[in-house]
Design an enzyme around this catalytic site. Sequence first.
Site, short mmCIF file in Angstrom:
data_model
loop_
_atom_site.label_atom_id
_atom_site.label_comp_id
_atom_site.label_asym_id
_atom_site.label_seq_id
_atom_site.Cartn_x
_atom_site.Cartn_y
_atom_site.Cartn_z
N PRO A 2 -27.09 -25.78 24.84
CA PRO A 2 -28.05 -25.17 25.77
C PRO A 2 -28.28 -26.05 27.01
O PRO A 2 -28.57 -27.23 26.88
CB PRO A 2 -29.32 -25.06 24.93
CG PRO A 2 -28.86 -25.06 23.52
CD PRO A 2 -27.64 -25.93 23.51
N LYS A 58 -33.63 -30.09 30.17
CA LYS A 58 -33.22 -29.31 29.00
C LYS A 58 -34.26 -29.38 27.87
O LYS A 58 -33.98 -28.97 26.75
CB LYS A 58 -31.89 -29.84 28.47
CG LYS A 58 -30.73 -29.69 29.45
CD LYS A 58 -29.46 -30.25 28.84
CE LYS A 58 -28.39 -30.47 29.89
NZ LYS A 58 -27.23 -31.19 29.36
#
Length: 281
Positions: A2, A58
């Site tokens: 991700p 993130k």
Amino acid sequence: MPELPEVEVIKKSLNHRLKKQFITNVWTSKFRMRSQLTAQDQELVKGKMIEKVSRIGKFLVIQLPDSFLLLHFGMSGRLLIAKNNEEIKKIQSTKHVHFLLGLSSIYIFLHDQRRFGGVRLVRKSEADSIVSLKKILNIGVDPIEDLFRPRDFFKKTARVKRNIKSYLMDGSKIAGVGNIYATESLFRAGVNPETPTNKLSLAAWSRIIGCIQFVLTIAIKQGGSTLRDFTDPTGKRGDFTTNHLVYGKKNFNCVVCNARLDAKLINQRTTVFCKFCQKRN
Ligand SMILES: [Zn+2]
């Protein structure tokens, strides 16, 4: 893994569901993650109300009155939600759940097969705002939330001889750009990934930054990129994968000039590029 768009998608999906809910239950698995809550941390968050869900680079940030609960998804992490006992049982029976947060009317689970992700609590006595938290985490400029100006980077890197690909992926310089979005942005900007940053013109920086913002914005709109099993917390897969022009396309033909794409390891990461279309600096 991700990257910024996927974490942004998770944040958007969770913020309205979690806001104003009280934490009733916390559970951690016995397996080692990159970081995990201590028993003391778990006691501290119980009974607290979630003020907001935000993102730094993130990291997903669950804001509590006296602390920040940080979730990092590593290589394979994702969040799953359950609203009733049946859904809870179903998720708990799957392997690889390493963290659970029970709230007034919803449960969230961190599922992470490879366990490079982590959970961490930062007390407000250590960082009293998102800005100071960003400093503690050493996170650079956010391409979609902060001023992201070509001239700043042109000046900053005038004497830096690092290749542009690894510079873009350095979270302490630019937040949240990993292999997928660095590779895709450099192709669209026509810049070779191995170009030293001190050889980039202001015009090249303008194209790179414009392409990063474009690629990230479209990716967020399309729910991120699903490579193996990324989904948002409701189980929806990301559609941006269909817009990848070079990432994962070694030996495919370039969509612009039709030549065979090349692949090279740059800082241990496979980088696909077109040697004919990516020459501009
Ligand atoms: Zn080409």
